[in-house]
Design an enzyme around this catalytic site. Sequence first.
Site, PDB file in Angstrom:
ATOM      1  N   THR A   5       1.095  -1.084  -0.415  1.00  0.00           N
ATOM      2  CA  THR A   5      -0.030   0.080   0.023  1.00  0.00           C
ATOM      3  C   THR A   5       1.359   1.149   0.029  1.00  0.00           C
ATOM      4  OG1 THR A   5      -1.576  -1.295   0.350  1.00  0.00           O
ATOM      5  CG2 THR A   5      -2.162   1.221   1.633  1.00  0.00           C
ATOM      6  N   TYR A 159      -7.318  -9.019   7.564  1.00  0.00           N
ATOM      7  CA  TYR A 159      -8.285  -8.348   6.893  1.00  0.00           C
ATOM      8  C   TYR A 159      -9.366  -9.507   6.232  1.00  0.00           C
ATOM      9  CZ  TYR A 159      -4.641  -4.639   6.422  1.00  0.00           C
ATOM     10  OH  TYR A 159      -4.215  -3.657   6.528  1.00  0.00           O
TER      11      TYR A 159
END
Length: 342
Positions: A5, A159
């Site tokens: 990210t 996640y």
Amino acid sequence: MAPMTRSRSDNKGNVATALTAEYYAQRATAGLLITEGTFVSSKAVGFINVPAIYTEAQIEGWKLVTEAVHKQDGKIFAQLWHVGRLSHPDLHNGELPHAPSAINPHSQAYTQNGFVDTVTPKEMTIEDIQQTIRDFKNAAANAVKAGFDGVELHTANGYLFHQFFTGCSNQRTDEYGGSIENRARILFETLDALKGVIDHNRVGVRFNPSAHNLFGIFVDELTIPTFEYIIRKLNDYGLAYIHLTEPFTDVTNVPFAVKEVAKHFRPMYNGTLIINKGFNKESATKVIEESYADLVAFGVPFLANPDLVKRLERDAPLNTPDPKTFYTTGTVGYTDYPALTM
Ligand SMILES: Cc1cc2nc3c(=O)[nH]c(=O)nc-3n(C[C@H](O)[C@H](O)[C@H](O)COP(=O)(O)O)c2cc1C
């Protein structure tokens, strides 16, 4: 190159830009680039400034990236991402994030207001789960449209999928919780749904089996048996690869955690196995020679060295990464790490 990210899509529609394309093209000599996690729907969002993959504009943005990488003869997979409970109402117009069970991970989410504490999420209904599976299918179709060579499902690092796999985050009593088969069900239903839009030999899946006291996840007695069940079952799916990470923290004294992930899972999986976390040239060569993995993914070394492959080939010194600019905006710490001049 491991998925990372980088939060450079600080534009209204969270669209990948020419700058994103430049960053990935600089690194195209990696055998395979795996993009940063890209959100499959608005409900999947958990960070600001992440280029997503559910609108037409976002597909167009990613086209810039795949074209630039292919021009350099590189290959690139999109990492499809849903953060589940690792989000915040500030990112969802005040609504609660979705998760397998209504349990606060006591972590933080990065919103337009900076880092904020997570909240107790909404327990997903069966329809929410089915919609999420459709969102992954749609995102995979969008990735194909955008010109990606394949997709990686982000089922690691606490996640959404990881939340289904683990007892600390999944206390459902329906067919998505309880037994190992039930905890794993959403992954296999997602893979089945993907069949309609992309061949499984262009799909990878990422796991961090020994993540503990991180991302709101804790290893319990069923955690490793769940990953063993999943990884064995994936033998029947003909995937591009599975992508495992060694423990992110020292788990020497953590009951039930696997200390050496590649070594533990290699005998259970017949297909291509990528291993990641903390490797350098020497340790990467060793893990391949020992046949515990087929490929090694590099994260931070690639972030700071666009020409990492050349540097490893030549035993050249590596640039020093600057964690202060990992998630900031603009070119600094993104596209300005120097390549070797010779
Ligand atoms: C800045 C940064 C962002 C990351 N973002 C992601 C991500 O989006 N998806 C993911 O699966 N892992 C992500 N990771 C984890 C990396 O893929 C990798 O597992 C980690 O950096 C360890 O590998 P390394 O020691 O080679 O850096 C990120 C890591 C860093 C440093």
